[in-house]
Design a protein around this motif. Structure first.
Motif, PDB file in Angstrom:
ATOM      1  N   UNK A  63      57.274  22.063 -55.870  1.00 47.55           N
ATOM      2  CA  UNK A  63      57.060  21.744 -54.689  1.00 47.55           C
ATOM      3  C   UNK A  63      58.183  22.001 -53.745  1.00 47.55           C
ATOM      4  N   UNK A  64      59.346  21.754 -53.699  1.00 52.41           N
ATOM      5  CA  UNK A  64      60.726  21.928 -53.276  1.00 52.41           C
ATOM      6  C   UNK A  64      60.542  23.854 -53.035  1.00 52.41           C
ATOM      7  N   UNK A  65      59.959  24.482 -53.074  1.00 56.50           N
ATOM      8  CA  UNK A  65      60.239  25.796 -53.236  1.00 56.50           C
ATOM      9  C   UNK A  65      58.898  26.168 -51.754  1.00 56.50           C
ATOM     10  N   UNK A  66      57.938  25.456 -52.049  1.00 56.19           N
ATOM     11  CA  UNK A  66      56.816  25.256 -50.883  1.00 56.19           C
ATOM     12  C   UNK A  66      57.202  24.477 -49.856  1.00 56.19           C
ATOM     13  N   UNK A  67      58.170  23.814 -49.732  1.00 60.44           N
ATOM     14  CA  UNK A  67      58.024  22.880 -48.838  1.00 60.44           C
ATOM     15  C   UNK A  67      59.486  23.648 -48.246  1.00 60.44           C
ATOM     16  N   UNK A  68      60.238  24.842 -49.054  1.00 58.09           N
ATOM     17  CA  UNK A  68      61.048  25.599 -48.204  1.00 58.09           C
ATOM     18  C   UNK A  68      60.575  26.738 -47.348  1.00 58.09           C
ATOM     19  N   UNK A  69      59.619  26.969 -47.846  1.00 59.31           N
ATOM     20  CA  UNK A  69      58.307  28.237 -47.896  1.00 59.31           C
ATOM     21  C   UNK A  69      58.009  27.474 -46.537  1.00 59.31           C
ATOM     22  N   UNK A  70      57.517  26.376 -45.914  1.00 61.33           N
ATOM     23  CA  UNK A  70      56.688  26.023 -44.970  1.00 61.33           C
ATOM     24  C   UNK A  70      58.239  26.108 -43.603  1.00 61.33           C
ATOM     25  N   UNK A  71      58.962  25.176 -44.018  1.00 51.24           N
ATOM     26  CA  UNK A  71      60.135  25.157 -43.493  1.00 51.24           C
ATOM     27  C   UNK A  71      60.496  26.790 -42.696  1.00 51.24           C
TER      28      UNK A  71
END
Length: 144
Positions: A63-71
């Motif tokens: 989930x954190x990896x996905x969040x970083x990709x969104x950023x």
């Protein structure tokens, strides 16, 4: 007037529209943006609204990896604007973290999309934008 604007992004079309609006506001008022993504782990009541046989629940790291990709996508969208921005990944309940972050960073406004990626959970638990507008101590612009 609006020199520090918080923009929560989740990768939804609504959040990208909100980012575009925030860019225009920051440009007009010579402001800066704080762009955040809030990762919500699945250890709360939101699990009750998801049919578990249909979804594989990602682990916190994923989930954190996905969040970083969104950023990163937000950073790409902002590159040509020349507007100063800070990018923050938060973990917790989205509306609570957004309101707290706006207070911690002393933001003048929050620009948020009207609909995110929450799906059926939004129907049962209330939308993030609605809760943010209710509890934030600064003006909230909800973008459709």
């Amino acid at each position: 007037m609006f020199t520090k604007i918080l923009v929560p992004v989740d990768g939804s079309e609504g959040s990208w529209h909100a980012l575009e609006c925030a860019i225009a506001m920051a440009d007009k008022f010579a402001g800066e943006l704080i762009i955040c993504n809030v990762v919500q782990t699945f250890n709360d009541v939101s699990l009750l609204t998801i049919p578990l046989e249909r979804v594989a629940i990602p682990q916190d790291e994923a989930l954190e990896e996905i969040g970083n990709k969104v950023l990163e996508l937000a950073k790409e969208k902002l590159e040509a604007s020349g507007i100063k921005a800070e990018y923050i990944l938060e973990v917790g309940h989205p509306s609570q973290r957004i309101v707290a972050l706006s207070e911690d960073k002393k933001c003048d406004a929050i620009v948020i999309g009207s609909r995110g990626l929450s799906g059926i959970a939004e129907f049962f638990l209330g939308s993030v934008s609605s809760k943010v507008s209710q509890y934030a101590s600064v003006p909230v612009v909800i973008v459709k």
